[in-house]
Scaffold this active site. Sequence first.
Site, PDB file in Angstrom:
ATOM      1  N   PRO A   2       7.513 -40.343 -18.469  1.00 18.03           N
ATOM      2  CG  PRO A   2       8.794 -40.831 -16.608  1.00 18.03           C
ATOM      3  CD  PRO A   2       8.778 -40.961 -18.090  1.00 18.03           C
ATOM      4  CD  GLU A   3       6.055 -36.168 -22.393  1.00 20.78           C
ATOM      5  OE1 GLU A   3       5.453 -35.146 -22.684  1.00 20.78           O
ATOM      6  OE2 GLU A   3       6.605 -36.906 -23.231  1.00 20.78           O
ATOM      7  CE  LYS A  51       9.369 -32.655 -18.346  1.00 22.79           C
ATOM      8  NZ  LYS A  51      10.146 -33.307 -19.394  1.00 22.79           N
ATOM      9  NE  ARG A 250      16.510 -30.874 -25.304  1.00 26.80           N
ATOM     10  CZ  ARG A 250      16.632 -29.578 -25.194  1.00 26.80           C
ATOM     11  NH1 ARG A 250      16.747 -28.847 -26.260  1.00 26.80           N
ATOM     12  NH2 ARG A 250      16.615 -29.014 -24.012  1.00 26.80           N
TER      13      ARG A 250
END
Length: 273
Positions: A2-3, A51, A250
């Site tokens: 999900p971006e 987002k 990350r």
Amino acid sequence: MPEGDTVWNTARVLQRALAGARLTGSDFRVPQLAATDLTGWTVRESASRGKHLLLRLAATDAAPWTLHSHLRMDGAWRAYAPGERWTARPAHLIRVVLRSPAAVAVGYHLHELALVPTADEESLVGHLGPDLLGPDWDADEAVHRLAADPDRTIGEALLDQRNLAGVGNLYKCEVLFLRGVSPWTPVGAVPDLPGTVALAQRLLAANRGRWTQSTTGVLRRGGTSYVYGRRAQPCRRCGTAIRKEELGERVTYWCPACQPGVELPPNGQDRLR
Ligand SMILES: [Zn+2]
């Protein structure tokens, strides 16, 4: 993943399913909203900011409230027809159910679920930088915010939603590959920051309206990215093995040949070796 584009698409799904509808029931399965009942409330609109998802709704003639949610790595909303089986995810992941006469919206594994007066929405999203897919996208402001911390690595700066809102690991990796910039380059040393920001915006915008995220233009499985998810596979441009570095949530993929310069994450050893 999900971006910004996925969240934009999700907002549209909710808009189509619920906007204008009067809710016939609600079921919150999170402690902070367990006693909330939105039966009789009308959904005004569904929007996204970076987002973050913002579902605005109101009781009759009352000031609107915003149901906020964040998908993070694994959340999702799905719209079903009444009576249809909810098959997207296991039931224990359901956090909220909103029922209208024509549709049922089910939120799975949502994060930061909160109901606030719409007038106070800024308390949830006011810290965000310009939204790459927002109506008020401001590229100059995004560049300005990025440039304010020239010593930070560009990979980290692009993920910071206070600089610009919508980029996650996928677009970070792909944009930097396409620009030939190592993710560990200090922001101040990135040759063309405006060009980098403009490319990020184009890539996200190109993926609005579809669920398969592609930065290559190829939609078939295995062909959708240049470097993301392609650890140890040959670079599509030069054949060098793609590298991967992971630090918590990350994740960075890059081609050491196409993205020369700073080779390794600062003060981190290459976890591939
Ligand atoms: Zn390469």
